[in-house]
Scaffold this motif. Structure first.
Motif, PDB file in Angstrom:
ATOM      1  N   ALA A 196       0.814  -1.211   0.000  1.00 16.21           N
ATOM      2  CA  ALA A 196       0.000   0.000   0.000  1.00 16.21           C
ATOM      3  C   ALA A 196       0.850   1.266   0.000  1.00 16.21           C
ATOM      4  CB  ALA A 196      -0.948  -0.003   1.196  1.00 16.21           C
ATOM      5  N   ARG A 198      -4.645  -9.225  -5.528  1.00 18.50           N
ATOM      6  CA  ARG A 198      -4.699  -8.420  -4.295  1.00 18.50           C
ATOM      7  C   ARG A 198      -3.931  -7.111  -4.463  1.00 18.50           C
ATOM      8  NH1 ARG A 198      -3.401 -13.033   0.235  1.00 18.50           N
ATOM      9  NH2 ARG A 198      -5.457 -13.991   0.225  1.00 18.50           N
ATOM     10  N   ASP A 240      -7.394   0.986  -4.880  1.00 24.72           N
ATOM     11  CA  ASP A 240      -7.814   1.690  -3.657  1.00 24.72           C
ATOM     12  C   ASP A 240      -6.976   2.949  -3.428  1.00 24.72           C
ATOM     13  OD1 ASP A 240      -9.827  -0.079  -3.025  1.00 24.72           O
ATOM     14  OD2 ASP A 240      -8.652  -1.182  -1.538  1.00 24.72           O
ATOM     15  N   ALA A 241      -5.654   2.819  -3.572  1.00 27.79           N
ATOM     16  CA  ALA A 241      -4.759   3.963  -3.351  1.00 27.79           C
ATOM     17  C   ALA A 241      -5.027   5.060  -4.373  1.00 27.79           C
ATOM     18  CB  ALA A 241      -3.302   3.521  -3.426  1.00 27.79           C
ATOM     19  N   TRP A 258     -11.814 -10.088  -3.093  1.00 25.09           N
ATOM     20  CA  TRP A 258     -12.166  -9.304  -1.919  1.00 25.09           C
ATOM     21  C   TRP A 258     -12.915 -10.176  -0.916  1.00 25.09           C
ATOM     22  CZ3 TRP A 258     -16.238  -7.640   0.987  1.00 25.09           C
ATOM     23  CH2 TRP A 258     -15.999  -6.562   1.836  1.00 25.09           C
ATOM     24  N   TYR A 283      -7.832   5.599  -5.977  1.00 20.66           N
ATOM     25  CA  TYR A 283      -9.144   6.167  -5.663  1.00 20.66           C
ATOM     26  C   TYR A 283      -9.046   7.163  -4.514  1.00 20.66           C
ATOM     27  CZ  TYR A 283     -13.993   6.433  -4.130  1.00 20.66           C
ATOM     28  OH  TYR A 283     -15.221   6.896  -3.740  1.00 20.66           O
ATOM     29  N   GLU A 284      -8.330   6.780  -3.466  1.00 23.14           N
ATOM     30  CA  GLU A 284      -8.189   7.651  -2.291  1.00 23.14           C
ATOM     31  C   GLU A 284      -7.534   8.989  -2.646  1.00 23.14           C
ATOM     32  OE1 GLU A 284      -6.063   5.596   0.780  1.00 23.14           O
ATOM     33  OE2 GLU A 284      -7.590   4.047   0.951  1.00 23.14           O
ATOM     34  N   ILE A 292      -6.006  -4.689  -6.420  1.00 23.43           N
ATOM     35  CA  ILE A 292      -7.052  -4.108  -5.577  1.00 23.43           C
ATOM     36  C   ILE A 292      -6.469  -2.989  -4.717  1.00 23.43           C
ATOM     37  CG2 ILE A 292      -8.593  -4.561  -3.619  1.00 23.43           C
ATOM     38  CD1 ILE A 292      -8.901  -7.436  -4.777  1.00 23.43           C
ATOM     39  N   THR A 293      -5.318  -3.255  -4.119  1.00 18.57           N
ATOM     40  CA  THR A 293      -4.665  -2.250  -3.271  1.00 18.57           C
ATOM     41  C   THR A 293      -4.265  -1.034  -4.086  1.00 18.57           C
ATOM     42  OG1 THR A 293      -3.859  -4.017  -1.840  1.00 18.57           O
ATOM     43  CG2 THR A 293      -2.770  -1.882  -1.631  1.00 18.57           C
TER      44      THR A 293
END
Length: 84
Positions: free
Chosen positions: A13, A43, A50-51, A78, A53-54, A46-47
């Protein structure tokens, strides 16, 4: 970047957050057909997403499978991660 450049190696991450902070937009090329046999790269993807998107990064992808297929695999991964 290619998928393998981002998700092929052992990244976490904090690595993906550094990428997300460095770019306003990111192009990800050569995303393979993801499946549960390749759980580590799935995985990491996905991480990564997410990063991105944030940090409100615009993401443009080119994949070997249609988006609904990629999303279905990600949903399965997930669920396996969260025991559902």
């Amino acid at each position: 970047f290619t998928f393998d450049e981002l998700c092929g190696d052992n990244r976490g991450a904090s690595d993906f957050l550094a990428v997300a902070r460095a770019f306003d937009a990111l192009f990800i090329d050569e995303i393979p057909r993801l499946d549960m046999r390749d759980l580590n790269r799935t995985r990491r993807f996905i991480t990564l997403i997410d990063a991105l998107y944030e940090q409100d990064v615009i993401v443009v992808c080119r994949a070997a499978a249609p988006p609904f297929s990629v999303a279905s695999t990600i949903a399965q991964a997930w669920s396996s991660l969260h025991g559902q």
